[in-house]
Design an enzyme around this catalytic site. Structure first.
Site, PDB file in Angstrom:
ATOM      1  CG  HIS A 156     -35.410  18.609 134.788  1.00 51.07           C
ATOM      2  ND1 HIS A 156     -35.031  19.915 134.616  1.00 51.07           N
ATOM      3  CD2 HIS A 156     -34.367  18.005 135.411  1.00 51.07           C
ATOM      4  CE1 HIS A 156     -33.816  20.090 135.130  1.00 51.07           C
ATOM      5  NE2 HIS A 156     -33.386  18.939 135.608  1.00 51.07           N
ATOM      6  CG  ASP A 176     -29.909  20.737 136.038  1.00 50.72           C
ATOM      7  OD1 ASP A 176     -30.746  19.915 135.634  1.00 50.72           O
ATOM      8  OD2 ASP A 176     -29.951  21.244 137.169  1.00 50.72           O
ATOM      9  CD  GLU A 211     -33.684  22.188 138.318  1.00 48.24           C
ATOM     10  OE1 GLU A 211     -33.501  21.876 139.497  1.00 48.24           O
ATOM     11  OE2 GLU A 211     -32.851  21.975 137.410  1.00 48.24           O
ATOM     12  CG  ASP A 238     -31.560  16.018 136.118  1.00 50.72           C
ATOM     13  OD1 ASP A 238     -31.029  16.989 135.552  1.00 50.72           O
ATOM     14  OD2 ASP A 238     -32.207  16.111 137.177  1.00 50.72           O
ATOM     15  CG  HIS A 315     -29.629  24.293 140.180  1.00 53.67           C
ATOM     16  ND1 HIS A 315     -29.553  23.450 141.262  1.00 53.67           N
ATOM     17  CD2 HIS A 315     -30.218  23.567 139.194  1.00 53.67           C
ATOM     18  CE1 HIS A 315     -30.055  22.265 140.954  1.00 53.67           C
ATOM     19  NE2 HIS A 315     -30.460  22.311 139.706  1.00 53.67           N
TER      20      HIS A 315
END
Ligand code: ZN
Length: 347
Positions: A156, A176, A211, A238, A315
């Protein structure tokens, strides 16, 4: 379910019967005890994990390892400085959140970068794939093969800051998943530099909006299902650059993935990387590989560490290269695995 291995010209020798719950451990035990790489086949009756779709691909894909010379010569071209520079570049956007302007720009720029890498190949093309319900596009690069059967390498492109829900909240997403996009970019670079003309059609996918519930990959995999595309296999990158498990280089996620293909990846790691790895469970739909599994396609997810030892900064605004000592060393094996996977499946 039944775990078997080929026996005789067309026969199968049953090794064990098991429930899907015990699958990961059984697979691991078989692999480590026998020292055999590949050669095991599992067949399922009824539902495939929690998958509502039927498994579309043959359980008898050719997972043999027989292109060693080519794989090794391509693997030798993997460059840690190049991996690093692409992580630096892709994590330089303030955020790649799917609702942010920089998140849209990052995907447009990735489209340009990939197009540049394959500009000399008349059998390669790159598209921005638009999604109906949000404006961040996905990026898809195609090496057109002799057949229209498809091999997918994905990761992603978006990022997220879980502590701040404003669209422009800082989220560099270096691990990430700038690291996964960098691995895809490295594999593209090497295949294209070597003018690799595939037998099957190879697709590299940078998904939008992972996400926030796998939106990009669910959309794309749904279109493939609707169009009846024969997807031979999917690999997901990922998080590739954080060495969270001191004793391991790689972890294969055993839930919501395909057992036979996971065993194939285990064989590739043992043959080509010769580095320690284990199975681990994610416990939830933890990456875009889930979308493909959900559609009934064989998908795998080689992860950077055990789940309980995962990168504590993902994150957040602190997912930078700092935790990787400003190197891309841990990503090197993932780029090598990507090359081994695509070359050995492409026959
Ligand atoms: Zn991720």
């Amino acid at each position: 379910m039944t775990i078997t291995r080929p026996h005789g010209p067309e026969g199968l020798l049953t090794l064990t019967q098991t429930t899907s719950k015990e699958l990961g451990e059984i697979a691991e035990t078989l692999h480590h005890q026998t020292g055999r790489c590949g050669g095991f086949v599992a067949s399922y009756e009824g539902e495939f994990f929690n998958n509502p779709a039927q498994n579309k691909s043959s359980a008898f894909l050719n997972y043999s390892i027989e292109r060693k010379e080519l794989v090794q010569s391509l693997m030798a071209q993997v460059s840690e400085p190049r991996l690093l520079s692409n992580i630096v570049w892709f994590s330089s956007y303030p955020t790649r959140f799917y609702l942010s302007s920089s998140g849209i720009k990052a995907m447009q720029d990735l489209h340009q970068k990939w197009a540049q890498l394959v500009r000399h190949l008349n059998f390669a093309k790159v598209e921005l794939v638009k999604h109906k319900h949000f404006s961040q596009p996905s990026v898809v690069l195609t090496f057109q093969g002799v057949t229209n059967d498809v091999i997918v390498l994905g990761g992603h492109g978006d990022s997220i800051n879980k502590d701040d829900d404003r669209p422009n909240a800082v989220s560099p997403g270096a691990d990430d998943n700038a690291s996964g996009i960098s691995v895809l970019t490295e594999v593209i670079h090497i295949l294209s530099q070597n003018d690799y003309k595939p037998q099957n059609t190879i697709k590299f996918m940078a998904y939008a909006a992972e996400e926030v519930g796998l939106l990009g990959s669910m959309d794309i995999s749904g279109q493939y299902e609707d169009q009846g595309v024969n997807v031979l296999g999917v690999i997901q990158f990922d998080g590739t650059n954080y060495k969270g498990s001191k004793d391991l280089s790689m972890v294969l996620i055993s839930d919501h993935t395909n057992l036979q293909q996971n065993m194939f990846l285990g064989s590739l790691i043992d043959t080509y990387l010769r580095t320690p790895w284990r199975y681990d469970k994610c416990g939830y739909a933890c990456s875009d590989s889930y979308s493909w599994t959900y559609r009934g396609y064989p998908a795998s997810f080689p992860a950077e560490s055990r789940i309980k030892e995962e990168n504590p900064r993902i994150h957040t605004s602190n997912d930078t290269l700092e935790l990787s000592a400003n190197t891309a060393i841990h990503s090197v094996n993932f780029a090598k695995l990507g090359l081994a996977y695509v070359i050995e499946l492409d026959k």
